[in-house]
Design a protein around this motif. Structure first.
Motif, PDB file in Angstrom:
ATOM      1  N   PRO A  13      33.758  20.366 -24.179  1.00 17.87           N
ATOM      2  CA  PRO A  13      32.581  19.630 -24.388  1.00 17.87           C
ATOM      3  C   PRO A  13      31.349  20.180 -24.703  1.00 17.87           C
ATOM      4  O   PRO A  13      30.531  19.661 -25.108  1.00 17.87           O
ATOM      5  N   ALA A  14      31.502  22.118 -24.422  1.00 18.16           N
ATOM      6  CA  ALA A  14      30.659  22.322 -24.612  1.00 18.16           C
ATOM      7  C   ALA A  14      29.829  22.632 -25.790  1.00 18.16           C
ATOM      8  O   ALA A  14      29.129  23.126 -26.580  1.00 18.16           O
ATOM      9  N   VAL A  15      31.027  22.360 -27.003  1.00 15.36           N
ATOM     10  CA  VAL A  15      31.086  21.896 -28.749  1.00 15.36           C
ATOM     11  C   VAL A  15      30.652  20.456 -29.261  1.00 15.36           C
ATOM     12  O   VAL A  15      29.441  19.910 -30.223  1.00 15.36           O
ATOM     13  N   SER A  16      31.137  19.463 -28.093  1.00 19.98           N
ATOM     14  CA  SER A  16      30.591  18.079 -29.006  1.00 19.98           C
ATOM     15  C   SER A  16      30.506  16.691 -27.871  1.00 19.98           C
ATOM     16  O   SER A  16      30.408  15.844 -28.515  1.00 19.98           O
ATOM     17  N   ALA A  17      30.711  17.254 -26.267  1.00 20.47           N
ATOM     18  CA  ALA A  17      29.922  16.253 -25.379  1.00 20.47           C
ATOM     19  C   ALA A  17      28.583  15.662 -25.318  1.00 20.47           C
ATOM     20  O   ALA A  17      28.227  16.233 -26.017  1.00 20.47           O
ATOM     21  N   ASP A  18      28.575  13.923 -25.003  1.00 16.58           N
ATOM     22  CA  ASP A  18      27.042  13.959 -24.856  1.00 16.58           C
ATOM     23  C   ASP A  18      27.103  13.598 -23.585  1.00 16.58           C
ATOM     24  O   ASP A  18      27.571  13.022 -22.713  1.00 16.58           O
ATOM     25  N   PHE A  19      25.771  14.631 -22.592  1.00 12.65           N
ATOM     26  CA  PHE A  19      25.990  14.677 -21.584  1.00 12.65           C
ATOM     27  C   PHE A  19      24.760  13.529 -20.882  1.00 12.65           C
ATOM     28  O   PHE A  19      24.851  13.509 -19.846  1.00 12.65           O
TER      29      PHE A  19
ATOM     30  N   ASP B  94      29.782  32.157 -23.339  1.00 15.22           N
ATOM     31  CA  ASP B  94      28.661  30.923 -24.611  1.00 15.22           C
ATOM     32  C   ASP B  94      29.192  29.831 -24.480  1.00 15.22           C
ATOM     33  O   ASP B  94      28.651  28.229 -24.766  1.00 15.22           O
ATOM     34  N   ASP B  95      30.495  29.698 -24.277  1.00 11.70           N
ATOM     35  CA  ASP B  95      30.427  28.009 -22.940  1.00 11.70           C
ATOM     36  C   ASP B  95      30.284  27.398 -21.932  1.00 11.70           C
ATOM     37  O   ASP B  95      29.364  26.273 -22.135  1.00 11.70           O
ATOM     38  N   SER B  96      29.583  28.173 -21.463  1.00 15.34           N
ATOM     39  CA  SER B  96      28.777  27.935 -20.239  1.00 15.34           C
ATOM     40  C   SER B  96      27.297  27.410 -21.193  1.00 15.34           C
ATOM     41  O   SER B  96      26.712  26.520 -20.225  1.00 15.34           O
ATOM     42  N   THR B  97      26.723  29.172 -21.963  1.00 14.50           N
ATOM     43  CA  THR B  97      25.389  28.464 -21.938  1.00 14.50           C
ATOM     44  C   THR B  97      25.129  27.636 -22.773  1.00 14.50           C
ATOM     45  O   THR B  97      24.190  26.957 -22.919  1.00 14.50           O
ATOM     46  N   ARG B  98      26.206  26.981 -23.704  1.00 15.58           N
ATOM     47  CA  ARG B  98      26.011  25.826 -24.889  1.00 15.58           C
ATOM     48  C   ARG B  98      26.178  24.761 -24.235  1.00 15.58           C
ATOM     49  O   ARG B  98      25.664  23.739 -24.273  1.00 15.58           O
ATOM     50  N   ALA B  99      26.901  24.488 -22.971  1.00 12.15           N
ATOM     51  CA  ALA B  99      27.198  23.372 -22.101  1.00 12.15           C
ATOM     52  C   ALA B  99      25.424  23.228 -22.066  1.00 12.15           C
ATOM     53  O   ALA B  99      25.622  21.825 -21.567  1.00 12.15           O
ATOM     54  N   ALA B 100      25.171  24.197 -20.920  1.00  8.11           N
ATOM     55  CA  ALA B 100      23.476  24.107 -20.255  1.00  8.11           C
ATOM     56  C   ALA B 100      23.073  23.612 -21.197  1.00  8.11           C
ATOM     57  O   ALA B 100      21.914  22.698 -21.211  1.00  8.11           O
ATOM     58  N   VAL B 101      22.952  24.053 -22.713  1.00  7.43           N
ATOM     59  CA  VAL B 101      22.510  23.524 -23.543  1.00  7.43           C
ATOM     60  C   VAL B 101      21.772  22.133 -23.882  1.00  7.43           C
ATOM     61  O   VAL B 101      21.234  21.223 -24.496  1.00  7.43           O
ATOM     62  N   ARG B 102      22.890  21.382 -24.357  1.00  5.22           N
ATOM     63  CA  ARG B 102      23.825  20.292 -24.085  1.00  5.22           C
ATOM     64  C   ARG B 102      23.049  19.564 -23.008  1.00  5.22           C
ATOM     65  O   ARG B 102      22.490  18.371 -23.379  1.00  5.22           O
ATOM     66  N   ALA B 103      23.688  20.047 -22.235  1.00  4.30           N
ATOM     67  CA  ALA B 103      23.248  19.252 -20.859  1.00  4.30           C
ATOM     68  C   ALA B 103      21.356  18.772 -20.293  1.00  4.30           C
ATOM     69  O   ALA B 103      20.921  18.008 -20.431  1.00  4.30           O
ATOM     70  N   ARG B 104      20.835  19.736 -21.021  1.00  3.96           N
ATOM     71  CA  ARG B 104      19.796  20.009 -20.588  1.00  3.96           C
ATOM     72  C   ARG B 104      19.048  18.902 -22.205  1.00  3.96           C
ATOM     73  O   ARG B 104      17.924  18.203 -21.532  1.00  3.96           O
ATOM     74  N   ALA B 105      19.690  18.812 -23.005  1.00  3.18           N
ATOM     75  CA  ALA B 105      19.189  18.153 -23.915  1.00  3.18           C
ATOM     76  C   ALA B 105      18.857  16.744 -24.028  1.00  3.18           C
ATOM     77  O   ALA B 105      18.880  15.834 -24.415  1.00  3.18           O
ATOM     78  N   ALA B 106      20.152  16.223 -23.188  1.00  5.97           N
ATOM     79  CA  ALA B 106      20.767  14.912 -22.692  1.00  5.97           C
ATOM     80  C   ALA B 106      19.644  14.387 -21.793  1.00  5.97           C
ATOM     81  O   ALA B 106      20.587  13.619 -21.082  1.00  5.97           O
ATOM     82  N   GLY B 107      18.512  15.439 -20.387  1.00  8.50           N
ATOM     83  CA  GLY B 107      18.393  15.030 -19.305  1.00  8.50           C
ATOM     84  C   GLY B 107      18.814  15.657 -18.634  1.00  8.50           C
ATOM     85  O   GLY B 107      18.138  15.196 -17.496  1.00  8.50           O
TER      86      GLY B 107
END
Length: 300
Positions: free
Chosen positions: A219-225, A243-256
């Motif tokens: 999910p850190a690479v390709s999930a929609d949060f 970076d699993d955590s940092t990339r997931a946080a970026v994706r989650a924030r980008a999804a609102g």
């Protein structure tokens, strides 16, 4: 915060490198032995139960639980572990929140590779909802592979049209089975527990030939949060999985989504299990308990 404590923990972890094992049974035995040394807080009681057709461990305050449920998914690289090996983490969350925790004994690879564990976690959550437990009183929490399962269970619940829990707490989550984070290289010398090679073996057993780019695997690479509940992600700087955590946080924030990324310096993977031995562990658990208590609605 004690530099001496951090150095002692680092030395103890390096004395048992995760890559030196010859078989899955040996890996499991070593992990049970290691986690048996984690300190479990007093003031709790445990009882075996069932959830979603699987064994689970109920952990609750000895004085009786408050109106909240923590659904906990243990770590162990999808290959080892059980509710008992995560009892320090669940016990500490219970004592800090006053809520009960249900720790799931999901199926493990290689006997039961993906999607067995993911299916078990979704079934457990569905069972709680069918029992009448309000989703606003449920928090997902998990460490390492179990942290990954927290995220994928949210993804699967959303796809199934189920309401999502009130919040999600992740301790050093494994969120990328492609193993492509930059920290796999940049933090290799600092990580006392893992190397990319020591993770690729268990990862391959869980994947069993599946494409690791699947959002339910990485999910850190390709999930929609989109639509996710608030997340608290705690991770140490001395982790190749940083970076699993940092990339997931970026994706989650980008999804609102509402995200707190809690990065702690100089600590290893799932450092929360060193409660009572490492000040940073107890302080992080305090923050996790506060986060959970602030986001549970009080309905159960």
């Amino acid at each position: 915060m004690s530099r001496q404590q951090r150095e002692q923990v680092d030395a103890a972890v390096r004395a048992r490198p995760a890559g030196e094992r010859t078989s899955v049974p040996q890996f499991r035995a070593e992990f049970r032995e290691l986690m048996a040394k984690a300190l479990v807080p007093g003031g709790i009681r445990t009882e075996e139960t069932k959830l979603g057709g699987r064994r689970a461990l109920l952990v609750e305050p000895a004085a009786g639980p408050g109106p909240g449920t923590i659904l906990y998914f243990h770590g162990g690289a999808f290959v080892v572990g059980a509710p008992e090996t995560a009892l320090s983490q669940t016990g500490n969350l219970v004592t800090r929140t006053g809520f009960r925790a249900l720790s799931l004994d999901y199926r493990l690879a290689p006997e039961q590779p993906y999607p067995a564990a993911a299916d078990d976690c979704l079934s457990a959550y569905r069972d709680l909802l069918e029992q009448g437990v309000h989703p606003g009183s449920i928090v997902f929490a998990g460490d390492s592979a179990g942290g990954g399962l927290c995220v994928t269970t949210c993804l699967s619940a959303r796809a199934a049209g189920l309401p999502l829990p009130a919040a999600v707490v992740l301790f050093s989550p494994w969120l990328d089975l492609t193993l492509t984070g930059e920290s796999m290289v940049t933090r290799a010398a600092a990580d006392p527990m893992f190397t990319p090679e020591s993770l690729s073996g268990p990862g391959a057993l869980y994947l069993a030939g599946q494409d690791p780019r699947n959002p339910l695997l990485s999910p850190a690479v390709s999930a929609d949060f989109t639509g996710f509940p608030p997340l608290l992600i705690q991770v140490g700087t001395n982790e190749i999985l940083l970076d699993d955590s940092t990339r997931a946080a970026v994706r989650a924030r980008a999804a609102g989504a509402d995200v707190i990324l809690d990065v702690v310096a100089g600590v290893p993977h799932v450092f929360q299990c060193y409660s009572g031995m490492l000040d940073e562990a107890d302080e992080a658990l305090d923050r996790a308990g506060l986060f959970i208590g602030q986001r549970v609605s009080g309905r159960d």
